[in-house]
Design a protein around this motif. Structure first.
Motif, short mmCIF file in Angstrom:
data_model
loop_
_atom_site.label_atom_id
_atom_site.label_comp_id
_atom_site.label_asym_id
_atom_site.label_seq_id
_atom_site.Cartn_x
_atom_site.Cartn_y
_atom_site.Cartn_z
N ILE A 87 0.96 -1.31 0.07
CA ILE A 87 -0.04 0.06 -0.11
C ILE A 87 0.77 1.15 0.00
O ILE A 87 0.59 2.31 -0.75
N VAL A 88 1.95 1.33 0.98
CA VAL A 88 2.78 2.40 0.94
C VAL A 88 3.68 2.58 -0.34
O VAL A 88 3.80 3.70 -0.83
N ALA A 89 4.00 1.45 -1.00
CA ALA A 89 4.54 1.48 -2.48
C ALA A 89 3.72 2.21 -3.47
O ALA A 89 4.21 2.87 -4.11
N HIS A 93 4.56 5.74 -4.69
CA HIS A 93 5.06 5.72 -5.95
C HIS A 93 6.73 5.11 -5.73
O HIS A 93 7.47 5.64 -6.16
N LEU A 94 6.65 3.76 -4.88
CA LEU A 94 7.74 3.34 -4.52
C LEU A 94 8.01 2.15 -5.08
O LEU A 94 6.91 1.52 -5.27
N SER A 95 9.04 1.53 -5.22
CA SER A 95 9.15 0.11 -5.56
C SER A 95 8.90 -0.68 -4.01
O SER A 95 9.15 0.03 -2.89
N PRO A 96 8.46 -2.09 -4.24
CA PRO A 96 8.16 -2.53 -2.63
C PRO A 96 9.24 -2.69 -1.80
O PRO A 96 9.42 -2.62 -0.45
N TRP A 97 10.42 -2.92 -2.42
CA TRP A 97 11.71 -2.98 -1.67
C TRP A 97 12.03 -1.39 -1.01
O TRP A 97 12.52 -1.47 0.02
N ALA A 98 11.99 -0.65 -1.87
CA ALA A 98 11.91 0.96 -1.28
C ALA A 98 11.18 1.22 -0.12
O ALA A 98 11.51 1.83 0.81
N LEU A 102 12.02 2.04 3.68
CA LEU A 102 11.16 3.16 4.17
C LEU A 102 10.67 2.89 5.84
O LEU A 102 10.71 3.51 6.76
N ALA A 103 9.88 1.85 5.84
CA ALA A 103 9.42 1.29 7.10
C ALA A 103 10.39 1.01 7.85
O ALA A 103 10.52 1.20 9.18
N VAL A 104 11.65 0.59 7.60
CA VAL A 104 12.82 0.12 8.47
C VAL A 104 13.54 1.40 8.88
O VAL A 104 13.85 1.58 10.11
N GLY A 105 13.75 2.28 7.83
CA GLY A 105 14.75 3.20 8.25
C GLY A 105 14.13 4.81 8.44
O GLY A 105 14.56 5.45 9.44
N GLU A 106 12.74 4.85 8.11
CA GLU A 106 11.95 6.07 8.35
C GLU A 106 10.65 5.79 8.84
O GLU A 106 9.64 6.00 8.14
N PRO A 107 10.22 5.15 10.16
CA PRO A 107 9.15 4.53 10.45
C PRO A 107 8.18 5.61 10.43
O PRO A 107 6.84 5.29 10.16
N ASP A 108 8.23 6.93 10.91
CA ASP A 108 7.48 7.74 11.11
C ASP A 108 6.86 8.25 9.76
O ASP A 108 5.85 8.16 9.49
N ARG A 109 7.82 8.35 8.66
CA ARG A 109 7.24 8.72 7.42
C ARG A 109 6.28 7.47 6.79
O ARG A 109 5.15 7.56 6.24
N TYR A 110 6.76 6.12 7.14
CA TYR A 110 6.32 5.11 6.50
C TYR A 110 4.80 5.17 7.28
O TYR A 110 3.68 4.83 6.59
N ALA A 111 4.60 5.26 8.58
CA ALA A 111 3.61 5.37 9.16
C ALA A 111 2.56 6.28 8.68
O ALA A 111 1.37 6.08 8.55
N ALA A 112 2.96 7.76 8.55
CA ALA A 112 2.16 8.59 8.00
C ALA A 112 1.76 8.43 6.39
O ALA A 112 0.41 8.63 6.21
N THR A 113 2.56 7.73 5.59
CA THR A 113 2.20 7.42 4.31
C THR A 113 0.93 6.20 4.26
O THR A 113 0.14 6.39 3.53
#
Length: 341
Positions: A87-89, A93-98, A102-113
């Protein structure tokens, strides 16, 4: 006690392993949060266990086992880890790996997205669950009524062809008019997708009606259709839980562990209900579960424009189940004893 342990053995083992992993990831606080999330998941999805049991009891032993193994993997890792990442991808507009990074490195941004996709997620899940609710009560052949003043007219209304689809589409349109202009199209498209998914999954078995009785392929594909139905149902139940979990933690691994433990217990409850014939013993329990599903569908729709606490959602579901259980016990006490010849 030994009988109960048989049903919950795998869940207890999964719980111990999961809490140890959570402790290794983030210490005592992470383990505590994982435990809280597991309790919330069970409370929010208890009605899911009852509905699962209504489908699972008609599946053969092989497909029941597949639901508990492959279905469990899909529920824990697919719906509660992979699907949110996808869903975040899409949203970002990211690849699933990206998206995973994002979830691992920037969890706050991932959660907001992920949270920003709530309208779309709620549209799909709400429409699917609303169809599950309507299909049960708008059934012209339904002859057991719990709240007769509501259910009897609905059963009669079910004589109209495809009336549940009309009701669902009307609800989708009504909710869309309450949303902001930039959210309306996304909501409607997602909700219609949920409606179409229900029609396809629920109607898949109809394609098999021309098969010869006793055909092994018929049994397999009927089991497959029920399996797919249960997995989409589980996904619809899990959407709000996954998003709501970020209120407690933004670590996707802690969330996956906590919700996964809850999902394991829900499946153990499902198997216990099937093995013990719980639905046959308590005639209104199934009704209570479907009322809870209708309430959850309504809450998901309303949640697109007004925030509703997960605690309220859990209490409403538990309330319907509790009332249905109480009514069933009262009915059993009043029912005449069978006449022995």
């Amino acid at each position: 006690m030994a009988t109960l342990f048989k049903f919950f053995k795998s869940s207890l083992i999964f719980t111990i392993v999961g809490l140890i992993l959570a402790y290794l990831i983030g210490g005592p606080k992470a383990a505590f949060i994982a435990g809280i999330l597991s309790v919330l998941e069970v409370s929010l999805s208890f009605d899911n266990a009852v509905v699962n049991a209504t489908v699972l009891k008609d599946m053969d032993a092989k497909w029941q086992q597949r639901f508990m193994t492959w279905g469990m993997l899909i529920a824990v890792f697919g719906m509660r880890v992979v699907f949110p990442v996808l869903i975040v991808a899409v949203v970002a507009h990211l690849s699933p790996w990206a998206a995973l990074m994002l979830a691992v490195g920037e969890p706050d941004r991932y959660a907001a997205t992920l949270t920003s996709a709530h309208v779309v997620v709620a549209g799909f899940g709400g429409a699917f669950l609303l169809m599950v609710f309507l299909k049960f009560f708008l059934d012209k052949e339904k002859d057991v009524h719990w709240v007769r003043v509501i259910e009897e007219p609905l059963s009669k209304l079910g004589k109209m062809e495809a009336v549940e689809i009309a009701v669902c589409l009307a609800a989708i349109y009504g909710i869309s008019t309450l949303l902001q202009a930039h959210e309306q199209l996304s909501f409607v498209l997602a909700a219609v997708a949920g409606l179409i998914t229900y029609i396809l999954v629920d109607g898949f078995a109809a394609l098999l009606e021309t098969e010869e009785p006793g055909d092994a392929g018929l049994v397999a594909r009927t089991g497959l259709s029920a399996f797919l139905y249960l997995e989409v149902l589980d996904a619809s139940f899990s959407f709000d839980g996954v998003i709501g979990a970020f209120a407690l933690s933004n670590n996707i691994f802690i969330i996956a562990i906590g919700l996964g433990i809850g999902a394991m217990f829900v499946r153990s409850l499902t198997l216990m209900f099937v093995a013990k014939g719980t639905l046959d013993q308590f005639r209104y329990l199934e009704h209570g579960a479907f009322y809870a599903i209708g309430a959850l569908a309504s809450i998901m729709f309303i949640g697109t424009f007004h925030e509703i606490s997960e605690v309220v959602t859990g209490l409403i579901g538990a309330g319907f189940i509790g009332l249905a259980l109480w009514s069933s016990i009262r009915h059993n006490k009043r029912a005449p004893a069978p006449v022995l010849e």
